[in-house]
Design a protein around this motif. Structure first.
Motif, PDB file in Angstrom:
ATOM      1  N   VAL A 118       0.851  -1.191   0.000  1.00 29.55           N
ATOM      2  CA  VAL A 118       0.000   0.000   0.000  1.00 29.55           C
ATOM      3  C   VAL A 118       0.884   1.237   0.000  1.00 29.55           C
ATOM      4  CG1 VAL A 118      -1.736   1.316   1.265  1.00 29.55           C
ATOM      5  CG2 VAL A 118      -1.836  -1.173   1.274  1.00 29.55           C
ATOM      6  N   TYR A 119       0.569   2.194  -0.861  1.00 33.43           N
ATOM      7  CA  TYR A 119       1.209   3.500  -0.831  1.00 33.43           C
ATOM      8  C   TYR A 119       0.104   4.513  -0.600  1.00 33.43           C
ATOM      9  CZ  TYR A 119       3.204   7.914  -2.208  1.00 33.43           C
ATOM     10  OH  TYR A 119       3.591   9.226  -2.208  1.00 33.43           O
ATOM     11  N   ILE A 120       0.250   5.301   0.457  1.00 35.22           N
ATOM     12  CA  ILE A 120      -0.737   6.337   0.755  1.00 35.22           C
ATOM     13  C   ILE A 120      -0.098   7.689   0.490  1.00 35.22           C
ATOM     14  CG2 ILE A 120      -2.156   7.399   2.546  1.00 35.22           C
ATOM     15  CD1 ILE A 120      -2.429   4.653   3.819  1.00 35.22           C
ATOM     16  N   GLY A 121      -0.717   8.463  -0.373  1.00 32.90           N
ATOM     17  CA  GLY A 121      -0.194   9.773  -0.753  1.00 32.90           C
ATOM     18  C   GLY A 121      -0.128  10.749   0.405  1.00 32.90           C
ATOM     19  N   SER A 122       0.624  11.809   0.199  1.00 34.76           N
ATOM     20  CA  SER A 122       0.888  12.802   1.248  1.00 34.76           C
ATOM     21  C   SER A 122      -0.323  13.664   1.589  1.00 34.76           C
ATOM     22  CB  SER A 122       2.033  13.710   0.815  1.00 34.76           C
ATOM     23  OG  SER A 122       1.677  14.410  -0.371  1.00 34.76           O
ATOM     24  N   GLY A 123      -1.382  13.614   0.792  1.00 37.44           N
ATOM     25  CA  GLY A 123      -2.559  14.438   1.050  1.00 37.44           C
ATOM     26  C   GLY A 123      -3.474  13.890   2.135  1.00 37.44           C
ATOM     27  N   VAL A 124      -3.323  12.612   2.492  1.00 35.86           N
ATOM     28  CA  VAL A 124      -4.216  11.990   3.465  1.00 35.86           C
ATOM     29  C   VAL A 124      -3.988  12.589   4.849  1.00 35.86           C
ATOM     30  CG1 VAL A 124      -4.878   9.847   4.613  1.00 35.86           C
ATOM     31  CG2 VAL A 124      -4.458   9.860   2.153  1.00 35.86           C
ATOM     32  N   THR A 125      -5.075  13.157   5.402  1.00 39.55           N
ATOM     33  CA  THR A 125      -5.004  13.765   6.742  1.00 39.55           C
ATOM     34  C   THR A 125      -5.948  13.082   7.716  1.00 39.55           C
ATOM     35  OG1 THR A 125      -6.679  15.396   6.103  1.00 39.55           O
ATOM     36  CG2 THR A 125      -4.351  16.042   5.849  1.00 39.55           C
ATOM     37  N   SER A 126      -6.768  12.162   7.203  1.00 37.02           N
ATOM     38  CA  SER A 126      -7.732  11.482   8.067  1.00 37.02           C
ATOM     39  C   SER A 126      -7.893  10.023   7.657  1.00 37.02           C
ATOM     40  CB  SER A 126      -9.090  12.204   7.987  1.00 37.02           C
ATOM     41  OG  SER A 126     -10.069  11.495   8.701  1.00 37.02           O
ATOM     42  N   LEU A 127      -7.627   9.137   8.624  1.00 40.69           N
ATOM     43  CA  LEU A 127      -7.817   7.707   8.424  1.00 40.69           C
ATOM     44  C   LEU A 127      -8.895   7.235   9.392  1.00 40.69           C
ATOM     45  CD1 LEU A 127      -4.194   6.260   8.191  1.00 40.69           C
ATOM     46  CD2 LEU A 127      -5.871   6.357   6.357  1.00 40.69           C
ATOM     47  N   GLY A 128      -9.856   6.465   8.901  1.00 40.11           N
ATOM     48  CA  GLY A 128     -10.886   5.912   9.757  1.00 40.11           C
ATOM     49  C   GLY A 128     -10.353   4.746  10.580  1.00 40.11           C
ATOM     50  N   ASP A 129     -11.217   4.160  11.371  1.00 34.58           N
ATOM     51  CA  ASP A 129     -10.872   3.017  12.195  1.00 34.58           C
ATOM     52  C   ASP A 129     -10.629   1.778  11.337  1.00 34.58           C
ATOM     53  OD1 ASP A 129     -11.217   4.494  14.532  1.00 34.58           O
ATOM     54  OD2 ASP A 129     -13.341   3.969  14.671  1.00 34.58           O
ATOM     55  N   GLN A 130      -9.684   0.983  11.722  1.00 38.01           N
ATOM     56  CA  GLN A 130      -9.384  -0.313  11.119  1.00 38.01           C
ATOM     57  C   GLN A 130      -9.436  -0.276   9.588  1.00 38.01           C
ATOM     58  OE1 GLN A 130     -11.595  -3.438  13.079  1.00 38.01           O
ATOM     59  NE2 GLN A 130     -11.397  -2.423  15.055  1.00 38.01           N
ATOM     60  N   VAL A 131      -8.706   0.648   9.013  1.00 37.35           N
ATOM     61  CA  VAL A 131      -8.675   0.793   7.559  1.00 37.35           C
ATOM     62  C   VAL A 131      -8.189  -0.485   6.887  1.00 37.35           C
ATOM     63  CG1 VAL A 131      -7.570   2.023   5.636  1.00 37.35           C
ATOM     64  CG2 VAL A 131      -8.409   3.283   7.612  1.00 37.35           C
TER      65      VAL A 131
END
Length: 132
Positions: A118-131
């Protein structure tokens, strides 16, 4: 022809054209935030200002996927909860989330048992529970 009659006929034609043109505006198809749209492997909705897309569901075949930074020209700004917890989402082996995405909802990839990268970009500021 009587000048008064000519004026009445012209007025009637003008009003008819005005009403006819207005009917096109009334019945024009306009996107709304409540509607669902599909672009490629993604079912998405639009925000209230109709400028950003949020992925509601993945409908592709799985494998290695790259989430697009735009869907039908709208910026991909979010991924809803459980968006990949449907049929072929379980077959996703790797995913790249673009920098345009700011939010990833809860359980988005929770049941993707084949997911190894998984690669998550730098724009992500919010992750939900148990993604995952």
């Amino acid at each position: 022809m009587d000048r008064n009659l000519t004026g009445n006929v012209l007025f009637a034609v003008f009003v008819s054209l005005l009403l006819f043109g207005t009917s096109f505006v009334v019945f024009a198809e306009v996107a709304s935030a409540e509607e669902e749209f599909m672009d490629g492997d993604y079912i998405y909705t639009l925000n209230a200002s109709l400028t950003e897309a949020t992925i509601k569901q993945y409908a592709g075949l799985g494998g290695d996927i790259v989430i697009p930074s735009t869907l039908d020209g709208y910026i991909t700004a979010g991924i809803n909860a459980e968006a990949f917890n449907y049929a072929q989402g379980y077959k996703v082996t790797s995913v790249i989330v673009p920098n345009s995405v700011r939010t990833i909802g809860s359980y988005t990839f929770a049941n993707c048992n084949l997911l190894t990268s998984v690669y998550i970009g730098s724009g992500v500021t919010s992750l939900g529970d148990q993604v995952f």
